[in-house]
Design a protein around this motif. Structure first.
Motif, PDB file in Angstrom:
ATOM      1  N   THR A   1       0.836  -1.203   0.000  1.00 26.03           N
ATOM      2  CA  THR A   1       0.000   0.000   0.000  1.00 26.03           C
ATOM      3  C   THR A   1       0.865   1.245   0.000  1.00 26.03           C
ATOM      4  N   SER A   2       0.290   2.308  -0.517  1.00 20.88           N
ATOM      5  CA  SER A   2       0.942   3.613  -0.499  1.00 20.88           C
ATOM      6  C   SER A   2      -0.062   4.623   0.042  1.00 20.88           C
ATOM      7  N   ASN A   3       0.378   5.452   0.970  1.00 21.79           N
ATOM      8  CA  ASN A   3      -0.491   6.493   1.523  1.00 21.79           C
ATOM      9  C   ASN A   3      -0.445   7.710   0.602  1.00 21.79           C
ATOM     10  N   ILE A   4      -1.564   7.979  -0.033  1.00 20.58           N
ATOM     11  CA  ILE A   4      -1.622   9.038  -1.039  1.00 20.58           C
ATOM     12  C   ILE A   4      -2.568  10.129  -0.554  1.00 20.58           C
ATOM     13  N   GLY A   5      -2.079  11.343  -0.570  1.00 20.22           N
ATOM     14  CA  GLY A   5      -2.878  12.488  -0.161  1.00 20.22           C
ATOM     15  C   GLY A   5      -3.506  13.175  -1.361  1.00 20.22           C
ATOM     16  N   ILE A   6      -4.802  13.371  -1.306  1.00 23.40           N
ATOM     17  CA  ILE A   6      -5.545  14.065  -2.364  1.00 23.40           C
ATOM     18  C   ILE A   6      -5.921  15.448  -1.843  1.00 23.40           C
ATOM     19  N   VAL A   7      -5.497  16.472  -2.556  1.00 21.46           N
ATOM     20  CA  VAL A   7      -5.775  17.849  -2.160  1.00 21.46           C
ATOM     21  C   VAL A   7      -6.866  18.410  -3.072  1.00 21.46           C
ATOM     22  N   GLN A   8      -7.954  18.847  -2.466  1.00 22.09           N
ATOM     23  CA  GLN A   8      -9.042  19.497  -3.199  1.00 22.09           C
ATOM     24  C   GLN A   8      -8.982  20.984  -2.908  1.00 22.09           C
TER      25      GLN A   8
ATOM     26  N   PHE B   1      -7.593  14.568   1.936  1.00 23.56           N
ATOM     27  CA  PHE B   1      -7.631  13.327   2.699  1.00 23.56           C
ATOM     28  C   PHE B   1      -6.444  12.465   2.298  1.00 23.56           C
ATOM     29  N   VAL B   2      -6.122  11.500   3.160  1.00 26.89           N
ATOM     30  CA  VAL B   2      -5.076  10.519   2.891  1.00 26.89           C
ATOM     31  C   VAL B   2      -5.731   9.152   2.770  1.00 26.89           C
ATOM     32  N   ALA B   3      -5.420   8.428   1.697  1.00 19.08           N
ATOM     33  CA  ALA B   3      -5.965   7.094   1.475  1.00 19.08           C
ATOM     34  C   ALA B   3      -4.829   6.080   1.413  1.00 19.08           C
TER      35      ALA B   3
ATOM     36  N   SER C   1      -1.275  20.283   1.666  1.00 20.14           N
ATOM     37  CA  SER C   1      -0.262  19.260   1.350  1.00 20.14           C
ATOM     38  C   SER C   1       0.617  18.992   2.563  1.00 20.14           C
ATOM     39  N   ALA C   2       1.005  20.050   3.275  1.00 20.99           N
ATOM     40  CA  ALA C   2       1.820  19.892   4.481  1.00 20.99           C
ATOM     41  C   ALA C   2       1.048  19.141   5.565  1.00 20.99           C
ATOM     42  N   GLU C   3      -0.235  19.438   5.718  1.00 23.07           N
ATOM     43  CA  GLU C   3      -1.059  18.740   6.700  1.00 23.07           C
ATOM     44  C   GLU C   3      -1.159  17.255   6.372  1.00 23.07           C
ATOM     45  N   LEU C   4      -1.360  16.938   5.081  1.00 29.80           N
ATOM     46  CA  LEU C   4      -1.494  15.539   4.683  1.00 29.80           C
ATOM     47  C   LEU C   4      -0.168  14.794   4.855  1.00 29.80           C
ATOM     48  N   GLU C   5       0.938  15.484   4.642  1.00 26.22           N
ATOM     49  CA  GLU C   5       2.237  14.842   4.887  1.00 26.22           C
ATOM     50  C   GLU C   5       2.372  14.484   6.365  1.00 26.22           C
ATOM     51  N   ARG C   6       1.939  15.360   7.241  1.00 23.97           N
ATOM     52  CA  ARG C   6       1.991  15.058   8.675  1.00 23.97           C
ATOM     53  C   ARG C   6       1.072  13.896   9.043  1.00 23.97           C
ATOM     54  N   GLU C   7       0.025  13.687   8.258  1.00 23.36           N
ATOM     55  CA  GLU C   7      -0.891  12.566   8.494  1.00 23.36           C
ATOM     56  C   GLU C   7      -0.377  11.266   7.884  1.00 23.36           C
ATOM     57  N   GLY C   8       0.767  11.328   7.211  1.00 31.46           N
ATOM     58  CA  GLY C   8       1.359  10.099   6.685  1.00 31.46           C
ATOM     59  C   GLY C   8       1.388   9.973   5.181  1.00 31.46           C
ATOM     60  N   ALA C   9       0.975  10.993   4.446  1.00 33.41           N
ATOM     61  CA  ALA C   9       0.976  10.914   2.991  1.00 33.41           C
ATOM     62  C   ALA C   9       2.401  10.776   2.457  1.00 33.41           C
ATOM     63  N   GLU C  10       2.598   9.838   1.542  1.00 32.33           N
ATOM     64  CA  GLU C  10       3.890   9.629   0.892  1.00 32.33           C
ATOM     65  C   GLU C  10       3.946  10.303  -0.480  1.00 32.33           C
ATOM     66  N   LEU C  11       2.813  10.768  -0.932  1.00 31.79           N
ATOM     67  CA  LEU C  11       2.667  11.446  -2.219  1.00 31.79           C
ATOM     68  C   LEU C  11       1.426  12.310  -2.116  1.00 31.79           C
ATOM     69  N   VAL C  12       1.464  13.529  -2.649  1.00 30.84           N
ATOM     70  CA  VAL C  12       0.262  14.360  -2.685  1.00 30.84           C
ATOM     71  C   VAL C  12      -0.092  14.672  -4.135  1.00 30.84           C
ATOM     72  N   VAL C  13      -1.387  14.829  -4.374  1.00 25.58           N
ATOM     73  CA  VAL C  13      -1.904  15.038  -5.723  1.00 25.58           C
ATOM     74  C   VAL C  13      -2.815  16.251  -5.722  1.00 25.58           C
TER      75      VAL C  13
END
Length: 505
Positions: free
Chosen positions: A204-211, A456-458, A234-246
């Motif tokens: 699995t990969s933790n992916i952050g989606i920015v709307q 969100f991070v998925a 994007s910074a918030e999602l990285e702190r939540e564990g995102a390994e990639l943001v989109v």
């Protein structure tokens, strides 16, 4: 029919939505049945796509009368699917003696897969929120799901018609209907369990989606604030564990990243993409050639790696007709006529974005509706599909839910997770069995004011990039079989006289 579509989702209506039309065509001439089908189709499409009028008045500058006239023309064209099914099925029924449990799905599907359409719409979307019923898409695509839906309606008509006319049971129609009603969800439950077992063993990969939650006008008027919001989330999602943001389609708000640019802008430059976060980024952006090159831009998805170097780039292959591309005429003349339109160069085929050790299949805007293009993208060897979209053109309407419903079928057809980063919603993570695991709401900052971005991070399973579903391997084999069956039925019917002379309407 559209009461059963997202987001009203009275989906159970779809099990009998065609039956009134089939009864209306009973004992009519094929020509009159065609007209009845056209009336039904125009009604369904105009209700389902009423939001087109708002788009045309809001951004194309049309008056209300002209906008609704365009919607009517669009509905007449789309209504040909209902009309052809009604007329052809009536003619074949009168000559072949076969029931509508066979003829209705054959004629419906035959038209659905060949009718040219700049915005492909499959009736399978009526079942998109119910994964048990859409797993056959891995065999024959969205067309097979629609075939089954119409077959159930045809069987219900045949059973009710035979009972009310002759007080008897149409055993063949009852058997077909029962097989569909029991067999399809049974197959769905088996396949969901099988795919779920595969998901548990996949990395699995933790992916952050920015709307970004910005509209067309907000992006143009407040580019610095929009970029700051994208960076903040994007910074918030990285702190939540995102390994990639989109980020979404054309989310980067400053005009024209130069194609071939090697690195991000300097820290002092307000146009800098990376600020406050360190993970890799995939963003939509308008890209241009350096001065002296092609005067028209591309709609691109581009990777910014951890080291601040730009990586893979994908260019949208199918610019939106009349919104991003106009055929046959001088684009400069068209842009003066419709100032809110644009003209984009198309890409050169499906692509892959390599980032964080994985391969993502990019789809921009409505490319997630294009069955063949999505299948070709998966054929490039990707772990997951990634859709960058801007649906803010449509305000807050049913378009966003309909788009998501249609896109979710690509996940099942190809057995790939689908991540959607949509500028003003609905962003979502759809798993390989078509479940909407996470989704956001729709915003309209152009009307309500800009309140900032969200995300969100998925935890997304990275599927084997070399695996293919049956549909992925065979393409439109099911559609070809439908056309072959319809040809054989039509050829035999042509040689026979009508079973009964229809009553005049």
């Amino acid at each position: 029919m559209w009461l059963s579509a997202p987001d009203i989702d009275w989906w159970w209506i779809s099990f009998f939505a065609w039956v009134p039309l089939l009864w209306a065509c009973e004992r009519q001439t094929p020509r009159y049945a065609f007209l009845l089908g056209l009336a039904a189709g125009v009604s369904a499409v105009s209700v389902g796509f009423y939001w087109l009028a708002g788009l045309l008045t809001r951004f194309a500058g049309m008056g209300s009368f002209s906008a609704y006239l365009v919607v009517l023309v669009f509905s007449l064209y789309q209504g040909l699917q209902w009309a052809t099914m009604a007329g052809a099925a009536t003619w074949l029924r009168q000559r072949s003696g076969l029931g509508l449990c066979i003829l209705a799905p054959l004629t419906w599907t035959a038209v659905e897969v060949i009718l040219p359409n700049p915005f492909p719409v499959y009736i399978a979307m009526l079942w998109s929120w119910h994964p048990l019923w859409i797993q056959t898409a891995e065999i024959g695509g969205a067309a097979m799901v629609g075939f089954i839906m119409v077959a159930i309606n045809g069987a219900l008509f045949d059973v009710s018609h035979t009972y009310f006319r002759h007080r008897a049971l149409d055993r063949r129609a009852a058997a077909i209907g029962l097989c569909c009603l029991v067999g399809v969800p049974l197959y769905g439950s088996i396949r969901i369990a099988s795919v779920d077992a595969e998901l548990t063993s996949a990395p699995t990969s933790n992916i952050g989606i920015v709307q970004g939650n910005f509209g067309i006008r907000t992006r143009r008027k407040q580019p610095a604030r929009v970029l700051a919001e994208l960076q903040r989330v994007s910074a918030e999602l990285e702190r939540e564990g995102a390994e990639l943001v989109v980020w979404g389609e054309t989310a980067y708000p400053f005009r024209g990243l130069t194609r071939g640019r090697g690195r991000d802008f300097s820290p002092s430059d307000p146009r800098r993409l990376r600020r406050g976060f360190t993970v890799p980024l995939i963003t939509g952006a308008i890209t241009r050639e350096p001065k002296g090159g092609d005067p028209f831009p591309w709609n691109s998805a581009i990777v910014l790696d951890r080291d601040n170097r730009f990586g893979d780039r994908y260019d949208k292959n199918y610019p939106l007709l009349f919104g991003e591309y106009v055929p046959l005429v001088d684009p400069n003349w068209y842009l003066k006529l419709v100032p809110n339109a644009s003209y984009l160069n198309p890409g050169d085929g499906p692509g892959v974005l390599r980032v964080a050790g994985y391969r993502f299949g990019p789809l921009i805007c409505y490319e997630d509706l294009l069955v063949d293009f999505a299948r070709d993208t998966v054929g490039q060897g990707v772990h997951a599909l990634l859709n960058l979209t801007n649906d803010s053109w449509f305000g807050r309407t049913r378009e966003q839910g309909e788009h998501l419903a249609l896109a979710s079928l690509r996940a099942v057809e190809n057995r790939r997770p689908l991540l959607r980063a949509v500028n003003a919603g609905i962003s979502a993570y759809i798993d390989p069995v078509g479940r909407i695991v996470i989704k956001t709401n729709v915003s309209d900052s152009d009307q309500d004011g800009y309140e900032g971005a969200e995300g969100f991070v998925a935890a997304v399973p990275m599927m084997n990039p070399d695996s293919r579903s049956f549909f992925g391997s065979t393409g439109h084999l099911f559609a070809a079989l439908v056309w072959f069956a319809l040809f054989m039925v039509s050829w035999r019917a042509w040689k026979k006289p009508p079973n009964a002379v229809p009553h005049a309407p």
